[in-house]
Design a protein around this motif. Sequence first.
Motif, PDB file in Angstrom:
ATOM      1  N   LEU A  90       0.830  -1.194   0.000  1.00 62.19           N
ATOM      2  CA  LEU A  90       0.000   0.000   0.000  1.00 62.19           C
ATOM      3  C   LEU A  90       0.866   1.246   0.000  1.00 62.19           C
ATOM      4  O   LEU A  90       0.569   2.243  -0.718  1.00 62.19           O
ATOM      5  CB  LEU A  90      -0.947  -0.013   1.213  1.00 62.19           C
ATOM      6  CG  LEU A  90      -2.086  -1.046   1.198  1.00 62.19           C
ATOM      7  CD1 LEU A  90      -2.825  -1.041   2.534  1.00 62.19           C
ATOM      8  CD2 LEU A  90      -3.054  -0.749   0.056  1.00 62.19           C
ATOM      9  N   VAL A  91       1.907   1.220   0.840  1.00 59.34           N
ATOM     10  CA  VAL A  91       2.801   2.389   0.880  1.00 59.34           C
ATOM     11  C   VAL A  91       3.457   2.608  -0.482  1.00 59.34           C
ATOM     12  O   VAL A  91       3.537   3.751  -1.003  1.00 59.34           O
ATOM     13  CB  VAL A  91       3.860   2.208   1.977  1.00 59.34           C
ATOM     14  CG1 VAL A  91       4.925   3.297   1.888  1.00 59.34           C
ATOM     15  CG2 VAL A  91       3.202   2.238   3.353  1.00 59.34           C
ATOM     16  N   TYR A  92       3.916   1.534  -1.075  1.00 58.25           N
ATOM     17  CA  TYR A  92       4.577   1.654  -2.383  1.00 58.25           C
ATOM     18  C   TYR A  92       3.582   2.160  -3.415  1.00 58.25           C
ATOM     19  O   TYR A  92       3.903   3.009  -4.256  1.00 58.25           O
ATOM     20  CB  TYR A  92       5.138   0.287  -2.781  1.00 58.25           C
ATOM     21  CG  TYR A  92       5.784   0.296  -4.142  1.00 58.25           C
ATOM     22  CD1 TYR A  92       7.072   0.808  -4.320  1.00 58.25           C
ATOM     23  CD2 TYR A  92       5.078  -0.159  -5.245  1.00 58.25           C
ATOM     24  CE1 TYR A  92       7.655   0.850  -5.596  1.00 58.25           C
ATOM     25  CE2 TYR A  92       5.669  -0.150  -6.499  1.00 58.25           C
ATOM     26  CZ  TYR A  92       6.952   0.341  -6.682  1.00 58.25           C
ATOM     27  OH  TYR A  92       7.512   0.384  -7.936  1.00 58.25           O
ATOM     28  N   TRP A  93       2.354   1.668  -3.396  1.00 60.10           N
ATOM     29  CA  TRP A  93       1.352   2.067  -4.416  1.00 60.10           C
ATOM     30  C   TRP A  93       0.980   3.518  -4.235  1.00 60.10           C
ATOM     31  O   TRP A  93       0.769   4.255  -5.208  1.00 60.10           O
ATOM     32  CB  TRP A  93       0.132   1.140  -4.278  1.00 60.10           C
ATOM     33  CG  TRP A  93      -0.963   1.550  -5.209  1.00 60.10           C
ATOM     34  CD1 TRP A  93      -1.042   1.353  -6.525  1.00 60.10           C
ATOM     35  CD2 TRP A  93      -2.134   2.271  -4.836  1.00 60.10           C
ATOM     36  NE1 TRP A  93      -2.180   1.866  -7.064  1.00 60.10           N
ATOM     37  CE2 TRP A  93      -2.888   2.442  -5.992  1.00 60.10           C
ATOM     38  CE3 TRP A  93      -2.622   2.773  -3.623  1.00 60.10           C
ATOM     39  CZ2 TRP A  93      -4.110   3.112  -5.999  1.00 60.10           C
ATOM     40  CZ3 TRP A  93      -3.837   3.413  -3.661  1.00 60.10           C
ATOM     41  CH2 TRP A  93      -4.579   3.606  -4.821  1.00 60.10           C
ATOM     42  N   LYS A  94       0.901   3.939  -2.960  1.00 57.85           N
ATOM     43  CA  LYS A  94       0.449   5.282  -2.717  1.00 57.85           C
ATOM     44  C   LYS A  94       1.519   6.318  -3.004  1.00 57.85           C
ATOM     45  O   LYS A  94       1.233   7.425  -3.505  1.00 57.85           O
ATOM     46  CB  LYS A  94      -0.015   5.404  -1.252  1.00 57.85           C
ATOM     47  CG  LYS A  94      -0.636   6.772  -0.952  1.00 57.85           C
ATOM     48  CD  LYS A  94      -1.192   6.798   0.437  1.00 57.85           C
ATOM     49  CE  LYS A  94      -1.864   8.154   0.719  1.00 57.85           C
ATOM     50  NZ  LYS A  94      -2.447   8.220   2.064  1.00 57.85           N
ATOM     51  N   PHE A  95       2.735   6.053  -2.673  1.00 55.82           N
ATOM     52  CA  PHE A  95       3.753   7.093  -2.768  1.00 55.82           C
ATOM     53  C   PHE A  95       4.682   6.921  -3.987  1.00 55.82           C
ATOM     54  O   PHE A  95       5.309   7.896  -4.388  1.00 55.82           O
ATOM     55  CB  PHE A  95       4.626   7.099  -1.500  1.00 55.82           C
ATOM     56  CG  PHE A  95       3.856   7.506  -0.270  1.00 55.82           C
ATOM     57  CD1 PHE A  95       3.564   8.844  -0.051  1.00 55.82           C
ATOM     58  CD2 PHE A  95       3.403   6.573   0.642  1.00 55.82           C
ATOM     59  CE1 PHE A  95       2.861   9.216   1.071  1.00 55.82           C
ATOM     60  CE2 PHE A  95       2.699   6.974   1.771  1.00 55.82           C
ATOM     61  CZ  PHE A  95       2.423   8.301   1.995  1.00 55.82           C
ATOM     62  N   PHE A  96       4.788   5.756  -4.532  1.00 55.82           N
ATOM     63  CA  PHE A  96       5.784   5.599  -5.615  1.00 55.82           C
ATOM     64  C   PHE A  96       5.174   5.309  -6.971  1.00 55.82           C
ATOM     65  O   PHE A  96       5.875   5.263  -7.971  1.00 55.82           O
ATOM     66  CB  PHE A  96       6.728   4.431  -5.246  1.00 55.82           C
ATOM     67  CG  PHE A  96       7.533   4.723  -4.000  1.00 55.82           C
ATOM     68  CD1 PHE A  96       8.629   5.596  -4.052  1.00 55.82           C
ATOM     69  CD2 PHE A  96       7.175   4.191  -2.780  1.00 55.82           C
ATOM     70  CE1 PHE A  96       9.363   5.857  -2.911  1.00 55.82           C
ATOM     71  CE2 PHE A  96       7.905   4.455  -1.645  1.00 55.82           C
ATOM     72  CZ  PHE A  96       9.003   5.268  -1.694  1.00 55.82           C
ATOM     73  N   THR A  97       3.892   5.152  -7.049  1.00 57.23           N
ATOM     74  CA  THR A  97       3.317   4.862  -8.356  1.00 57.23           C
ATOM     75  C   THR A  97       2.724   6.099  -9.011  1.00 57.23           C
ATOM     76  O   THR A  97       2.243   6.041 -10.132  1.00 57.23           O
ATOM     77  CB  THR A  97       2.219   3.813  -8.229  1.00 57.23           C
ATOM     78  OG1 THR A  97       1.244   4.244  -7.301  1.00 57.23           O
ATOM     79  CG2 THR A  97       2.803   2.467  -7.807  1.00 57.23           C
ATOM     80  N   LYS A  98       2.643   7.222  -8.354  1.00 54.60           N
ATOM     81  CA  LYS A  98       2.097   8.432  -8.929  1.00 54.60           C
ATOM     82  C   LYS A  98       3.189   9.263  -9.587  1.00 54.60           C
ATOM     83  O   LYS A  98       4.267   9.284  -9.137  1.00 54.60           O
ATOM     84  CB  LYS A  98       1.364   9.239  -7.841  1.00 54.60           C
ATOM     85  CG  LYS A  98       0.136   8.537  -7.265  1.00 54.60           C
ATOM     86  CD  LYS A  98      -0.527   9.375  -6.228  1.00 54.60           C
ATOM     87  CE  LYS A  98      -1.760   8.728  -5.656  1.00 54.60           C
ATOM     88  NZ  LYS A  98      -2.442   9.533  -4.641  1.00 54.60           N
TER      89      LYS A  98
END
Length: 224
Positions: free
Chosen positions: A216-224
């Motif tokens: 979740l952290v990776y999706w929220k902060f690194f995928t945008k």
Amino acid sequence: MSSHKFELLDEEVEALLDQVADELEFGLSRCNGQEERKLLLSEIERMLNDASGSLIDMDIESKKAPVDYRNNMNSKVMRYQNEVARYQRQLDREKSSNYRGDGRSDLLSHDDDAASLDALRRKQVQQGAAILERTSESIARSTSIAVETEQVGTEVLGELGTQRETLTRTRDRLVDTDAELSRSRKIIRAMSRNVLYNRILLIIIILLELGILGGLVYWKFFTK
């Protein structure tokens, strides 16, 4: 302990030797005439022969006794043998003296001799009855001891039976306790396995939660 037969023979020999000593010291002096004296000497000789025969039996019994009691029994037999030998020598002297005095026996009347003989026979009967009475008392004491020993043995057997029952019950309880302990060990091992499984499952759940949180952290902060 010494044998019962040895004790009976001991009492018999002691009674005979006491009687011999009394007759040699006092009985001969009370005799009225040579005939009565001869009869008394013959009776003393018979008693010494009886004592010697009983001593042979005592010696046989002492050889069969336990070692701890044998020395005491042998010393008693030797003491009696010495007394018999001493009384025999004294008897031989009295017999020799009696033979030398035979010529004077004709001075007594036949009536006096008959009365003396009757008195001697009565005395011998009384002495024999006394010996029998002492022997009967000894047998009665031995019988009483045997009865008491039998009673003690019966009580001991009863106590042993009770103790055996107690031990049997205790053994049964120990068997039951051992079975309970075996079941308890099985339960404890099963609980230990369950605790281990639960710990492993908890670790897996924690790891999954960490993985999800990381995703979740990776999706929220690194995928945008």
